[in-house]
Scaffold this motif. Structure first.
Motif, PDB file in Angstrom:
ATOM      1  N   ALA A 114      15.850  -5.892   6.031  1.00 25.59           N
ATOM      2  CA  ALA A 114      15.049  -4.833   5.415  1.00 25.59           C
ATOM      3  C   ALA A 114      15.859  -4.025   4.412  1.00 25.59           C
ATOM      4  N   ALA A 115      17.167  -3.955   4.620  1.00 29.43           N
ATOM      5  CA  ALA A 115      18.025  -3.187   3.715  1.00 29.43           C
ATOM      6  C   ALA A 115      18.019  -3.756   2.300  1.00 29.43           C
ATOM      7  N   ARG A 116      17.563  -5.015   2.149  1.00 26.38           N
ATOM      8  CA  ARG A 116      17.499  -5.616   0.804  1.00 26.38           C
ATOM      9  C   ARG A 116      16.250  -5.158   0.046  1.00 26.38           C
ATOM     10  N   PHE A 117      15.342  -4.451   0.731  1.00 29.31           N
ATOM     11  CA  PHE A 117      14.082  -4.046   0.102  1.00 29.31           C
ATOM     12  C   PHE A 117      13.953  -2.520   0.161  1.00 29.31           C
ATOM     13  N   GLU A 118      14.688  -1.858  -0.698  1.00 31.14           N
ATOM     14  CA  GLU A 118      14.658  -0.402  -0.762  1.00 31.14           C
ATOM     15  C   GLU A 118      14.350   0.041  -2.187  1.00 31.14           C
ATOM     16  N   PRO A 119      13.090   0.306  -2.526  1.00 29.04           N
ATOM     17  CA  PRO A 119      11.934   0.310  -1.632  1.00 29.04           C
ATOM     18  C   PRO A 119      11.310  -1.073  -1.485  1.00 29.04           C
ATOM     19  N   ALA A 120      10.355  -1.170  -0.556  1.00 30.05           N
ATOM     20  CA  ALA A 120       9.650  -2.429  -0.322  1.00 30.05           C
ATOM     21  C   ALA A 120       8.721  -2.741  -1.494  1.00 30.05           C
ATOM     22  N   GLY A 121       8.249  -3.984  -1.538  1.00 34.10           N
ATOM     23  CA  GLY A 121       7.402  -4.412  -2.641  1.00 34.10           C
ATOM     24  C   GLY A 121       5.999  -3.850  -2.607  1.00 34.10           C
ATOM     25  N   GLY A 122       5.610  -3.265  -1.471  1.00 30.70           N
ATOM     26  CA  GLY A 122       4.270  -2.706  -1.360  1.00 30.70           C
ATOM     27  C   GLY A 122       4.258  -1.523  -0.424  1.00 30.70           C
ATOM     28  N   ILE A 123       3.069  -0.998  -0.211  1.00 28.47           N
ATOM     29  CA  ILE A 123       2.855   0.166   0.646  1.00 28.47           C
ATOM     30  C   ILE A 123       2.005  -0.249   1.838  1.00 28.47           C
ATOM     31  N   VAL A 124       2.349   0.240   3.013  1.00 24.64           N
ATOM     32  CA  VAL A 124       1.527   0.029   4.199  1.00 24.64           C
ATOM     33  C   VAL A 124       1.257   1.378   4.859  1.00 24.64           C
ATOM     34  N   TYR A 125       0.186   1.458   5.633  1.00 22.79           N
ATOM     35  CA  TYR A 125      -0.014   2.585   6.537  1.00 22.79           C
ATOM     36  C   TYR A 125      -0.038   1.982   7.936  1.00 22.79           C
ATOM     37  N   PRO A 126       1.045   2.211   8.727  1.00 20.50           N
ATOM     38  CA  PRO A 126       1.280   1.428   9.945  1.00 20.50           C
ATOM     39  C   PRO A 126       0.596   1.944  11.202  1.00 20.50           C
ATOM     40  N   LEU A 127      -0.735   1.988  11.193  1.00 19.82           N
ATOM     41  CA  LEU A 127      -1.476   2.385  12.382  1.00 19.82           C
ATOM     42  C   LEU A 127      -1.515   1.252  13.401  1.00 19.82           C
ATOM     43  N   THR A 128      -1.469   1.612  14.683  1.00 20.05           N
ATOM     44  CA  THR A 128      -1.574   0.612  15.745  1.00 20.05           C
ATOM     45  C   THR A 128      -3.025   0.367  16.152  1.00 20.05           C
ATOM     46  N   GLY A 129      -3.908   1.264  15.767  1.00 15.82           N
ATOM     47  CA  GLY A 129      -5.322   1.128  16.088  1.00 15.82           C
ATOM     48  C   GLY A 129      -6.139   1.906  15.085  1.00 15.82           C
ATOM     49  N   ARG A 130      -7.373   2.192  15.422  1.00 18.48           N
ATOM     50  CA  ARG A 130      -8.257   2.911  14.504  1.00 18.48           C
ATOM     51  C   ARG A 130      -8.089   4.415  14.687  1.00 18.48           C
ATOM     52  N   GLY A 131      -7.972   5.123  13.559  1.00 17.94           N
ATOM     53  CA  GLY A 131      -7.925   6.573  13.597  1.00 17.94           C
ATOM     54  C   GLY A 131      -6.532   7.143  13.402  1.00 17.94           C
ATOM     55  N   GLU A 132      -6.459   8.268  12.671  1.00 15.20           N
ATOM     56  CA  GLU A 132      -5.219   9.005  12.483  1.00 15.20           C
ATOM     57  C   GLU A 132      -5.440  10.458  12.856  1.00 15.20           C
ATOM     58  N   ARG A 133      -4.402  11.078  13.435  1.00 11.53           N
ATOM     59  CA  ARG A 133      -4.512  12.435  13.980  1.00 11.53           C
ATOM     60  C   ARG A 133      -3.626  13.439  13.262  1.00 11.53           C
ATOM     61  N   PHE A 134      -2.556  12.968  12.609  1.00  7.28           N
ATOM     62  CA  PHE A 134      -1.569  13.849  11.999  1.00  7.28           C
ATOM     63  C   PHE A 134      -0.684  13.021  11.072  1.00  7.28           C
ATOM     64  N   PRO A 135      -0.377  13.511   9.874  1.00  6.34           N
ATOM     65  CA  PRO A 135      -0.540  14.861   9.342  1.00  6.34           C
ATOM     66  C   PRO A 135      -1.906  15.153   8.723  1.00  6.34           C
ATOM     67  N   PHE A 136      -2.865  14.272   8.932  1.00  2.00           N
ATOM     68  CA  PHE A 136      -4.248  14.517   8.557  1.00  2.00           C
ATOM     69  C   PHE A 136      -5.134  13.906   9.636  1.00  2.00           C
ATOM     70  N   VAL A 137      -6.373  14.311   9.680  1.00  3.20           N
ATOM     71  CA  VAL A 137      -7.294  13.828  10.709  1.00  3.20           C
ATOM     72  C   VAL A 137      -8.335  12.924  10.061  1.00  3.20           C
ATOM     73  N   ARG A 138      -8.307  11.645  10.405  1.00  7.20           N
ATOM     74  CA  ARG A 138      -9.304  10.685   9.933  1.00  7.20           C
ATOM     75  C   ARG A 138      -9.598   9.694  11.053  1.00  7.20           C
ATOM     76  N   PRO A 139     -10.636   9.945  11.851  1.00  7.34           N
ATOM     77  CA  PRO A 139     -10.959   9.037  12.950  1.00  7.34           C
ATOM     78  C   PRO A 139     -11.270   7.616  12.488  1.00  7.34           C
ATOM     79  N   ASP A 140     -11.672   7.456  11.208  1.00  7.86           N
ATOM     80  CA  ASP A 140     -12.034   6.135  10.705  1.00  7.86           C
ATOM     81  C   ASP A 140     -10.878   5.407  10.026  1.00  7.86           C
ATOM     82  N   ALA A 141      -9.706   6.020   9.983  1.00 10.62           N
ATOM     83  CA  ALA A 141      -8.568   5.400   9.290  1.00 10.62           C
ATOM     84  C   ALA A 141      -8.146   4.105   9.975  1.00 10.62           C
ATOM     85  N   GLU A 142      -7.789   3.134   9.174  1.00 13.67           N
ATOM     86  CA  GLU A 142      -7.284   1.859   9.686  1.00 13.67           C
ATOM     87  C   GLU A 142      -6.051   1.455   8.886  1.00 13.67           C
TER      88      GLU A 142
END
Length: 499
Positions: free
Chosen positions: A319-347
């Motif tokens: 991973a140290a060879r990719f700083e920064p990585a080639g793309g962006i991810v949002y690494p949720l383990t399931g549906r919904g985010e609680r913090f730093p924003f609230v979006r129950p539908d986030a995936e």
């Protein structure tokens, strides 16, 4: 058989009930761990449902306690007699319903976990959908017939995980602490439960300050765990607060980030923060002031899902060879985010072009750092000090590369405590009891390592962090004003105020 308790000074016990394991630590007055025990916990996921079995908590507690006591015996003979108190932490928002009786708790439901999403649709006005009140309302309508009848008749009792275990240890129902009660709707400023038709009568427990004596280990509890009968059992705090205590982040401006399956950020303010979006909640400090924080749904959990059985050391090096990585991810383990924003539908999502899985792995590590940086910006925007020190705890700190990466992204030194486990924090709280928590922590908590940002590394991630924020704006997860503020705000100095 459990032994009889004596007044001899010596040890403090802390218990941490997590998502995947239960741990017990025995700690002396100077913060030295003299015994530890642990056992695996299972959980069941099915769609939005996430549950654990309370009976497994109890069985694992018995084995882990005896393991810790046996280890301590090699250093401190008759260790069980030296334990002067214990406290328990659990995952914030995890609860069950039990029979309302004068004896030990008998669970009527499985434990509904902190991220259980069964109440995501239609249960508004009761806090975030994953919080207990929304799920309590769901159980009142959709639970089993005995549960619905018990709720209607006021014959059941809501118990958070530590309440349930403490009840079984002492042999009678116990009060909840105001830390675990927070997400269940308890108002720590007014020190009162909410009122209204959506809250069944009699289901909510009495609430006390963390550190308050709940009772003493009874004969059955001693038989099961090996702790001495008569050992004081004190009210605990949530796992995030417990890790904060273990780190020593107990004065204004200091923060602790717990990176495990999910990411939890906790700090200290003199005044309670007001977050209209509801992403930030503030626990009451056992001494004075407030412990604002939030629990994200991102964290190391996605690594287990996306890269099972991975050689993490090899992945980190790659991973140290990719700083920064080639793309962006949002690494949720399931549906919904609680913090730093609230979006129950986030995936979870990803954008951009990745060279290979090592590049994608790097993107996950970096994304957690970006969420952490956004969380600090959000706290500062609400008026909190964020000048540090910054402590980091949790299983994610086992990766030296990830710790360095987070320091680089934040542009801030990170301190790893000598004993970072939430169970250690509960031992400190047990030692403090009714007295000042800061005093006990000052005696028992020590730093281990300081991670300093690499030269020019923070600038390396500036553009990628901006793209990450823009991706959140595009999905309407955060507004443009917060994104612009987060791009510009430094993490040191006085609070920034609202943008």
């Amino acid at each position: 058989m459990g032994t009889e308790h004596t007044s001899t000074a010596g040890l403090w016990a802390g218990v941490d009930v997590g998502t995947q394991s239960l741990r017990v630590l025995l700690v002396d007055d100077h913060g030295t761990v003299v015994g530890h025990g642990a056992g695996r916990l299972d959980s069941h996921r099915s769609g939005p449902v996430h549950e654990q079995e309370p009976e497994q908590w109890w069985q694992v507690l018995g084995r882990a306690s005896r393991e810790a006591l046996a280890a301590a015996e090699r250093i401190r003979p008759r260790a069980a007699e030296l334990v002067r108190g214990l406290a328990i932490c659990g995952t914030s928002g995890t609860f069950l319903l039990a029979e309302d009786s004068t004896g030990p708790a008998k669970a009527l439901t499985p434990a509904l976990m902190y991220d259980d999403g069964r109440a995501a649709d239609g249960w508004t006005g009761l806090g975030q959908p994953s919080w207990p009140l929304a799920k309590l309302a769901w159980l009142a309508e959709h639970g089993s017939a005995p549960v619905r009848a018990g709720l209607a008749a006021g014959r059941v009792r809501l118990e958070h995980c530590p309440d349930h275990l403490a009840s079984r240890l002492v042999g009678h129902p116990v009060a909840a602490d105001w830390s675990h009660a927070l997400k269940t709707g308890y108002d720590p400023a007014a020190q009162a439960w909410p009122e209204g038709p959506e809250v069944p009568s009699g289901v909510l427990p009495e609430v006390v300050r963390p550190g308050t004596l709940l009772g003493r280990v009874g004969a059955a509890g001693a038989e099961h765990t090996g702790f001495a009968a008569g050992t004081p059992v004190r009210a605990g705090m949530t796992d995030g607060c417990a890790a904060q205590i273990a780190a020593g982040a107990l004065v204004p401006g200091s923060w602790n980030a717990v990176l495990g399956t999910t990411l939890v950020l906790k700090g200290v303010t003199e005044d309670r923060l007001d977050d209209p979006a509801g992403a930030v909640y503030s626990h009451r400090h056992p001494d004075h002031g407030w412990l604002p924080g939030g629990a994200s749904s991102v964290g190391a959990g996605l690594l287990d899902l996306r890269f099972p059985a991975a050689d993490r050391d090899r992945r980190d090096a790659a991973a140290a060879r990719f700083e920064p990585a080639g793309g962006i991810v949002y690494p949720l383990t399931g549906r919904g985010e609680r913090f730093p924003f609230v979006r129950p539908d986030a995936e979870a999502f990803e954008t951009g072009v990745f060279t290979d899985d090592d590049d994608r792995y790097a993107a996950v590590l970096q994304a957690v750092g970006y969420v952490e940086k956004l969380a600090y910006a959000h706290m500062r925007r609400l008026g909190a000090r964020a000048d540090g020190p910054y402590y980091i705890t949790g299983g994610g700190t086992r990766s030296r590369y990830w710790c360095q990466l987070r320091a680089d992204i934040l542009g801030h030194e990170l301190v790893l405590p000598a004993s970072a486990e939430p169970a250690f924090g509960m031992a400190v709280l047990a030692a403090a009891g009714d007295g000042p928590l800061v005093t006990a922590a000052g005696r028992m908590v020590r730093p281990r390592t300081v991670v300093t940002p690499r030269s020019d590394a923070t600038a390396r991630f500036t553009d990628a962090y901006a793209k990450f924020l823009d991706a959140l704006v595009e999905r309407d997860w955060i507004d443009a004003a917060l994104a612009d503020y987060a791009k510009d705000v430094p993490l040191v100095g006085a609070s920034g105020g609202a943008a």
